[in-house]
Write a protein that holds these residues in place. Structure first.
Motif, PDB file in Angstrom:
ATOM      1  N   GLY A   1       0.804  -1.208   0.000  1.00 56.09           N
ATOM      2  CA  GLY A   1       0.000   0.000   0.000  1.00 56.09           C
ATOM      3  C   GLY A   1       0.836   1.256   0.000  1.00 56.09           C
ATOM      4  N   VAL A   2       0.134   2.400   0.062  1.00 53.51           N
ATOM      5  CA  VAL A   2       0.793   3.704   0.171  1.00 53.51           C
ATOM      6  C   VAL A   2       1.188   3.914   1.639  1.00 53.51           C
ATOM      7  N   SER A   3       2.428   4.281   1.848  1.00 54.19           N
ATOM      8  CA  SER A   3       2.946   4.454   3.197  1.00 54.19           C
ATOM      9  C   SER A   3       3.268   5.920   3.458  1.00 54.19           C
ATOM     10  N   GLN A   4       2.800   6.443   4.588  1.00 52.29           N
ATOM     11  CA  GLN A   4       3.092   7.834   4.945  1.00 52.29           C
ATOM     12  C   GLN A   4       3.771   7.890   6.311  1.00 52.29           C
ATOM     13  N   SER A   5       4.699   8.822   6.436  1.00 57.37           N
ATOM     14  CA  SER A   5       5.363   9.015   7.737  1.00 57.37           C
ATOM     15  C   SER A   5       5.692  10.491   7.918  1.00 57.37           C
ATOM     16  N   PRO A   6       5.723  10.969   9.179  1.00 58.07           N
ATOM     17  CA  PRO A   6       5.291  10.229  10.364  1.00 58.07           C
ATOM     18  C   PRO A   6       3.767  10.078  10.404  1.00 58.07           C
ATOM     19  N   ARG A   7       3.288   9.282  11.296  1.00 61.09           N
ATOM     20  CA  ARG A   7       1.848   9.097  11.453  1.00 61.09           C
ATOM     21  C   ARG A   7       1.232  10.316  12.150  1.00 61.09           C
ATOM     22  N   TYR A   8       1.969  10.848  13.114  1.00 58.13           N
ATOM     23  CA  TYR A   8       1.545  12.042  13.855  1.00 58.13           C
ATOM     24  C   TYR A   8       2.747  12.987  13.945  1.00 58.13           C
ATOM     25  N   LYS A   9       2.429  14.290  13.871  1.00 56.84           N
ATOM     26  CA  LYS A   9       3.481  15.294  13.985  1.00 56.84           C
ATOM     27  C   LYS A   9       2.916  16.478  14.748  1.00 56.84           C
ATOM     28  N   VAL A  10       3.616  16.864  15.803  1.00 53.02           N
ATOM     29  CA  VAL A  10       3.257  18.071  16.533  1.00 53.02           C
ATOM     30  C   VAL A  10       4.365  19.082  16.304  1.00 53.02           C
ATOM     31  N   ALA A  11       4.001  20.263  15.863  1.00 47.94           N
ATOM     32  CA  ALA A  11       4.983  21.308  15.589  1.00 47.94           C
ATOM     33  C   ALA A  11       4.582  22.586  16.293  1.00 47.94           C
ATOM     34  N   LYS A  12       5.577  23.305  16.751  1.00 50.11           N
ATOM     35  CA  LYS A  12       5.294  24.631  17.300  1.00 50.11           C
ATOM     36  C   LYS A  12       5.115  25.601  16.135  1.00 50.11           C
ATOM     37  N   ARG A  13       4.270  26.579  16.344  1.00 55.47           N
ATOM     38  CA  ARG A  13       4.017  27.570  15.298  1.00 55.47           C
ATOM     39  C   ARG A  13       5.346  28.206  14.871  1.00 55.47           C
ATOM     40  N   GLY A  14       5.551  28.238  13.560  1.00 55.80           N
ATOM     41  CA  GLY A  14       6.778  28.806  13.021  1.00 55.80           C
ATOM     42  C   GLY A  14       7.810  27.770  12.612  1.00 55.80           C
ATOM     43  N   GLN A  15       7.641  26.536  13.077  1.00 53.61           N
ATOM     44  CA  GLN A  15       8.569  25.472  12.694  1.00 53.61           C
ATOM     45  C   GLN A  15       8.291  25.006  11.274  1.00 53.61           C
ATOM     46  N   ASP A  16       9.306  24.419  10.662  1.00 56.60           N
ATOM     47  CA  ASP A  16       9.149  23.774   9.370  1.00 56.60           C
ATOM     48  C   ASP A  16       8.898  22.284   9.592  1.00 56.60           C
ATOM     49  N   VAL A  17       8.073  21.677   8.734  1.00 55.44           N
ATOM     50  CA  VAL A  17       7.830  20.234   8.813  1.00 55.44           C
ATOM     51  C   VAL A  17       7.980  19.613   7.431  1.00 55.44           C
ATOM     52  N   ALA A  18       8.290  18.312   7.432  1.00 55.03           N
ATOM     53  CA  ALA A  18       8.395  17.558   6.179  1.00 55.03           C
ATOM     54  C   ALA A  18       7.632  16.259   6.334  1.00 55.03           C
ATOM     55  N   LEU A  19       6.733  16.011   5.424  1.00 57.54           N
ATOM     56  CA  LEU A  19       5.888  14.815   5.457  1.00 57.54           C
ATOM     57  C   LEU A  19       6.254  13.948   4.262  1.00 57.54           C
ATOM     58  N   ARG A  20       6.361  12.642   4.516  1.00 56.78           N
ATOM     59  CA  ARG A  20       6.860  11.740   3.481  1.00 56.78           C
ATOM     60  C   ARG A  20       5.759  10.809   2.982  1.00 56.78           C
ATOM     61  N   CYS A  21       5.826  10.493   1.695  1.00 55.38           N
ATOM     62  CA  CYS A  21       4.878   9.553   1.090  1.00 55.38           C
ATOM     63  C   CYS A  21       5.627   8.571   0.206  1.00 55.38           C
ATOM     64  N   ASP A  22       5.421   7.278   0.465  1.00 53.63           N
ATOM     65  CA  ASP A  22       5.927   6.208  -0.400  1.00 53.63           C
ATOM     66  C   ASP A  22       4.739   5.624  -1.166  1.00 53.63           C
ATOM     67  N   PRO A  23       4.633   5.884  -2.462  1.00 54.28           N
ATOM     68  CA  PRO A  23       3.471   5.389  -3.207  1.00 54.28           C
ATOM     69  C   PRO A  23       3.611   3.907  -3.518  1.00 54.28           C
ATOM     70  N   ILE A  24       2.548   3.357  -4.081  1.00 53.01           N
ATOM     71  CA  ILE A  24       2.593   1.977  -4.551  1.00 53.01           C
ATOM     72  C   ILE A  24       3.569   1.894  -5.725  1.00 53.01           C
ATOM     73  N   SER A  25       4.389   0.874  -5.709  1.00 52.11           N
ATOM     74  CA  SER A  25       5.387   0.718  -6.756  1.00 52.11           C
ATOM     75  C   SER A  25       4.724   0.648  -8.132  1.00 52.11           C
ATOM     76  N   GLY A  26       5.242   1.447  -9.058  1.00 50.66           N
ATOM     77  CA  GLY A  26       4.696   1.445 -10.414  1.00 50.66           C
ATOM     78  C   GLY A  26       3.601   2.471 -10.653  1.00 50.66           C
ATOM     79  N   HIS A  27       3.115   3.092  -9.600  1.00 51.90           N
ATOM     80  CA  HIS A  27       2.083   4.124  -9.786  1.00 51.90           C
ATOM     81  C   HIS A  27       2.752   5.430 -10.192  1.00 51.90           C
ATOM     82  N   VAL A  28       2.374   5.925 -11.370  1.00 52.81           N
ATOM     83  CA  VAL A  28       3.030   7.133 -11.867  1.00 52.81           C
ATOM     84  C   VAL A  28       2.402   8.396 -11.282  1.00 52.81           C
ATOM     85  N   SER A  29       1.147   8.307 -10.885  1.00 51.68           N
ATOM     86  CA  SER A  29       0.448   9.492 -10.390  1.00 51.68           C
ATOM     87  C   SER A  29       0.495   9.534  -8.872  1.00 51.68           C
ATOM     88  N   LEU A  30       0.754  10.706  -8.325  1.00 49.91           N
ATOM     89  CA  LEU A  30       0.805  10.882  -6.881  1.00 49.91           C
ATOM     90  C   LEU A  30       0.122  12.195  -6.519  1.00 49.91           C
TER      91      LEU A  30
END
Lengths: 116, 113
Positions: free
Chosen positions: B3-32
């Motif tokens: 399946g499609v995998s996302q990380s982290p599952r939960y993220k708490v950030a203080k206002r003003g912080q930068d965040v990065a969210l990751r997505c691993d799509p299904i292998s072979g899927h060209v559209s994301l």
């Protein structure tokens, strides 16, 4: 322009009774239509899709939906509700000619509750 | 997993912080796709990739939001200088092209305090 309207924000039925979740759409082209289900803290799962073949579409878990062009509707039904059906349901319309991702439009959702 | 995998599952950030969210799509899927889902609402489109090309970013709410998919597989959604209104579940979906159904990950729940 495309749009989708889910007519009920919350539906509550007794276990074993029929389910009807209503969806109306508008589209400039022949649309593709989908129903997705979202259980708490889970990802969205495809229930069924309509892509201009048969107007009555059967999906997973006993759900089905009928495409009615004259009524611009794509209502979701199930003959007998089960406790595990309690979830949020989303109707989705997509441009029939897939030209832009932003033309995949989600409805606002219908929360289905099942009474024992 | 398949399946499609996302990380982290939960993220708490203080206002003003930068965040990065990751997505691993299904292998072979060209559209994301990336979607934002506020509490009690349906998913709202953010941006779309076909392979490594970002073909549509019309849904990004401000220039604080940036997404990339440099090698046409894993994608990252970055939010700079987070604000409270950014609090939402961020969903990633992948698909085969041309009107195929979307396969969703479980999402990342972002809370900005």
């Amino acid at each position: 322009a495309q749009s989708v309207t889910q007519l009920d924000s919350h539906v509550s039925v007794s276990e074993g009774t029929p389910v009807l979740l209503r969806c109306n759409y508008s589209s400039s082209y022949s649309p593709s239509l989908f129903w997705y289900v979202q259980h708490p803290n889970k990802g969205l799962q495809l229930l069924l899709k309509y892509t201009s073949a048969a107007t009555l579409v059967k999906g997973i878990n006993g759900f089905e939906a009928e495409f009615k062009k004259s009524e611009t509707s794509f209502h979701l039904t199930k003959p007998s509700a089960h406790m595990s059906d309690a979830a949020e349901y989303f109707c989705v319309v997509s441009d029939g000619v897939y030209s832009s991702a932003s033309k995949i439009i989600f409805g606002s959702g219908t929360r289905l509750s099942i009474r024992p | 997993g398949a399946g499609v995998s996302q990380s982290p599952r939960y993220k708490v950030a203080k206002r003003g912080q930068d965040v990065a969210l990751r997505c691993d799509p299904i292998s072979g899927h060209v559209s994301l796709f990336w979607y934002q889902q506020a509490l009690g609402q349906g998913p709202e489109f953010l941006t779309y990739f076909q392979n490594e090309a970002q073909l549509d970013k019309s849904g990004l709410p401000s220039d604080r939001f940036f997404a990339e998919r440099p090698e046409g597989s894993v994608s990252t959604l970055k939010i700079q200088r987070t604000q409270q209104e950014d609090s939402a579940v961020y969903l990633c979906a992948s698909s085969l092209p041309v009107n195929s159904p979307l396969h969703f990950g479980n999402g990342t729940r972002l809370t900005v305090t």
